[in-house]
Scaffold this motif. Structure first.
Motif, PDB file in Angstrom:
ATOM      1  N   PRO A 140       0.820  -1.220   0.000  1.00  0.00           N
ATOM      2  CA  PRO A 140       0.000   0.000   0.000  1.00  0.00           C
ATOM      3  C   PRO A 140       0.850   1.265   0.000  1.00  0.00           C
ATOM      4  CG  PRO A 140      -0.669  -1.533   1.752  1.00  0.00           C
ATOM      5  CD  PRO A 140       0.640  -2.019   1.218  1.00  0.00           C
ATOM      6  N   ALA A 141       0.263   2.345  -0.520  1.00  0.00           N
ATOM      7  CA  ALA A 141       0.973   3.625  -0.591  1.00  0.00           C
ATOM      8  C   ALA A 141       1.374   4.123   0.789  1.00  0.00           C
ATOM      9  CB  ALA A 141       0.105   4.661  -1.302  1.00  0.00           C
ATOM     10  N   GLU A 142       0.542   3.878   1.798  1.00  0.00           N
ATOM     11  CA  GLU A 142       0.867   4.382   3.140  1.00  0.00           C
ATOM     12  C   GLU A 142       2.076   3.683   3.749  1.00  0.00           C
ATOM     13  OE1 GLU A 142      -2.846   1.678   3.638  1.00  0.00           O
ATOM     14  OE2 GLU A 142      -2.094   3.184   2.214  1.00  0.00           O
ATOM     15  N   ILE A 143       2.436   2.522   3.206  1.00  0.00           N
ATOM     16  CA  ILE A 143       3.665   1.853   3.653  1.00  0.00           C
ATOM     17  C   ILE A 143       4.835   2.276   2.776  1.00  0.00           C
ATOM     18  CG2 ILE A 143       4.842  -0.357   3.925  1.00  0.00           C
ATOM     19  CD1 ILE A 143       2.212  -1.610   4.735  1.00  0.00           C
ATOM     20  N   PHE A 144       4.666   2.194   1.455  1.00  0.00           N
ATOM     21  CA  PHE A 144       5.771   2.502   0.529  1.00  0.00           C
ATOM     22  C   PHE A 144       6.080   4.001   0.503  1.00  0.00           C
ATOM     23  CE2 PHE A 144       7.931   3.344  -3.393  1.00  0.00           C
ATOM     24  CZ  PHE A 144       8.623   2.194  -3.727  1.00  0.00           C
ATOM     25  N   MET A 145       5.122   4.806   0.116  1.00  0.00           N
ATOM     26  CA  MET A 145       5.362   6.244  -0.075  1.00  0.00           C
ATOM     27  C   MET A 145       5.599   6.960   1.252  1.00  0.00           C
ATOM     28  SD  MET A 145       5.279   6.780  -3.380  1.00  0.00           S
ATOM     29  CE  MET A 145       4.755   8.450  -3.783  1.00  0.00           C
ATOM     30  N   ASP A 146       4.724   6.731   2.217  1.00  0.00           N
ATOM     31  CA  ASP A 146       4.904   7.384   3.518  1.00  0.00           C
ATOM     32  C   ASP A 146       6.160   6.873   4.207  1.00  0.00           C
ATOM     33  OD1 ASP A 146       2.539   8.618   2.918  1.00  0.00           O
ATOM     34  OD2 ASP A 146       1.327   7.541   4.403  1.00  0.00           O
ATOM     35  N   GLY A 147       6.456   5.592   4.000  1.00  0.00           N
ATOM     36  CA  GLY A 147       7.664   5.025   4.596  1.00  0.00           C
ATOM     37  C   GLY A 147       8.926   5.660   4.052  1.00  0.00           C
ATOM     38  N   ILE A 148       8.987   5.835   2.726  1.00  0.00           N
ATOM     39  CA  ILE A 148      10.138   6.480   2.089  1.00  0.00           C
ATOM     40  C   ILE A 148      10.352   7.881   2.674  1.00  0.00           C
ATOM     41  CG2 ILE A 148      10.902   7.588  -0.072  1.00  0.00           C
ATOM     42  CD1 ILE A 148      11.524   4.696  -0.208  1.00  0.00           C
ATOM     43  N   LYS A 149       9.291   8.664   2.711  1.00  0.00           N
ATOM     44  CA  LYS A 149       9.409  10.047   3.182  1.00  0.00           C
ATOM     45  C   LYS A 149       9.829  10.114   4.641  1.00  0.00           C
ATOM     46  CE  LYS A 149       6.006  11.684  -0.185  1.00  0.00           C
ATOM     47  NZ  LYS A 149       4.638  12.210  -0.393  1.00  0.00           N
ATOM     48  N   THR A 150       9.281   9.222   5.459  1.00  0.00           N
ATOM     49  CA  THR A 150       9.584   9.249   6.894  1.00  0.00           C
ATOM     50  C   THR A 150      11.020   8.835   7.182  1.00  0.00           C
ATOM     51  OG1 THR A 150       7.269   8.756   7.420  1.00  0.00           O
ATOM     52  CG2 THR A 150       8.877   8.404   9.162  1.00  0.00           C
TER      53      THR A 150
END
Length: 355
Positions: A104-114
């Motif tokens: 999911p985006a909240e794992i991949f995208m948010d994870g990258i940014k965090t």
């Protein structure tokens, strides 16, 4: 998202003196697991070894995929990542082809940014260097059974990235070995694609070449990829690159260069490129440039090409005449925030209290 910070950072400025790509890892990594049809809450934790069973299915049946991305820092200490939406899209395309669950985006995208924000001190400012980001997923179910795994682990790790190549390369055109086949997994970033390329590359190196230019698996008639990169050929003032397909990776750098080249007014064609056409251009003095592109290397020129037993020395054009140099400079300047980004490719990593 759970965040467990390292007790004391391992970072020191000597990291940026390293010439080794992908060995100096940052303080943290992100881990999420998939089991019983759902993803766990992702956790950012200190970077370190993970424990696996020798029966983890990735080791036996090859369900392992990854992406390559970069983070950049400008003189104002602002940190950027480049077109992460494209990597996210391709990661899940690879997952689907290898019968793995989408992330999911909240794992991949948010994870990258965090995680980039958390380890932003590891992002270098020197032009040409960056922080390499490696999202990866692999099968972890403990079973020796030829089927899709029911359990997976998704990890994001990061490492300092000096300039990947510092010199032009020589390449041998493949006329026996193949990187991929129609209906296969050539378009996916899966581990087996790279493992299968190592032996032919080593054979080419025995002949004095650095890498292989892969050709189609049926006739070895058409140029496809170069090493682990998309390949470009300049004949006269026309710039050519092969169309993506089930055999050719849809490179983010390739797509970016296509946009830049067209906006620069260069004569660009996306079409099949015959080895014979390339050789004929060399013989009549019209083969001006051949170069590869990819996330790690950005753009790298080739100064010699092996056509069978013949080694064609094509030389390197002066910077002011080189399409490769023009494109690489334009792309890097966008990535490092040195010029305006009319495409919306550059994503700024906002600094938060997490860091």
């Amino acid at each position: 998202m759970i965040i467990e910070k390292i007790a004391e950072s391992r970072f020191n400025d000597s990291v940026f003196e390293s010439k080794v790509f992908g060995k100096n890892f940052t303080d943290h990594m992100l881990v999420a697991t998939y089991k019983d049809g759902k993803w766990s809450e992702p956790k950012i934790m200190p970077y370190g070894p993970l424990e696996f069973s020798p029966a983890a299915m990735a080791f036996h049946y090859g369900q392992a995929i990854f992406e390559g991305m970069k983070a950049y820092k400008n003189e104002n200490e602002e940190v950027f990542i480049f077109r992460p939406d494209k990597n996210f899209e391709r990661f899940n395309l690879s997952a689907k082809r290898l019968s793995m669950p989408e992330v999911p985006a909240e794992i991949f995208m948010d994870g990258i940014k965090t995680i980039v924000d958390l380890d932003r001190q590891w992002v270098p400012k020197n032009y040409g260097t960056s922080l390499y980001l490696r999202p990866t997923m692999f099968a972890t179910e403990e079973a020796v059974s030829a089927r899709s795994s029911h359990e997976y682990m998704f990890v994001i790790l990061m490492a300092y990235a000096p300039s990947y190549y510092e010199k032009p390369l020589s390449v041998k055109i493949a006329d026996f070995y193949s990187r991929s086949a129609q209906g296969g997994v050539g378009f996916a970033k899966c581990a087996g694609n790279y493992a299968a390329s190592f032996f032919p590359t080593e054979e080419a190196q025995k002949e004095g070449y650095d890498q292989v230019i892969w050709t189609d698996s049926i006739e070895h008639k058409y140029i496809e990829e170069a090493g682990t990169m998309n390949v470009w050929v300049r004949i006269g003032d026309k710039l050519l690159t092969a169309p993506t397909s089930e055999r050719i990776l849809n490179g983010v750098t390739r797509d970016s260069l296509l946009n830049l080249a067209k906006d620069m007014g260069l004569d660009v064609e996306v079409r099949p490129i015959e080895v014979a056409e390339m050789y004929e251009a060399y013989k009549n003095g019209q083969l001006k440039e051949v170069f590869g592109c990819g996330t790690a290397v950005v753009v790298n020129s080739y100064n010699a090409i092996g056509f069978g037993e013949e080694r064609a020395e094509i030389g390197i054009l002066p910077d002011e005449e080189s399409y490769a140099v023009r494109l690489k400079t334009a792309l890097r300047n966008i990535q490092y925030g040195l010029i305006e980004d009319p495409y919306g490719w550059r994503i700024k990593i906002e600094e938060s209290v997490t860091a």
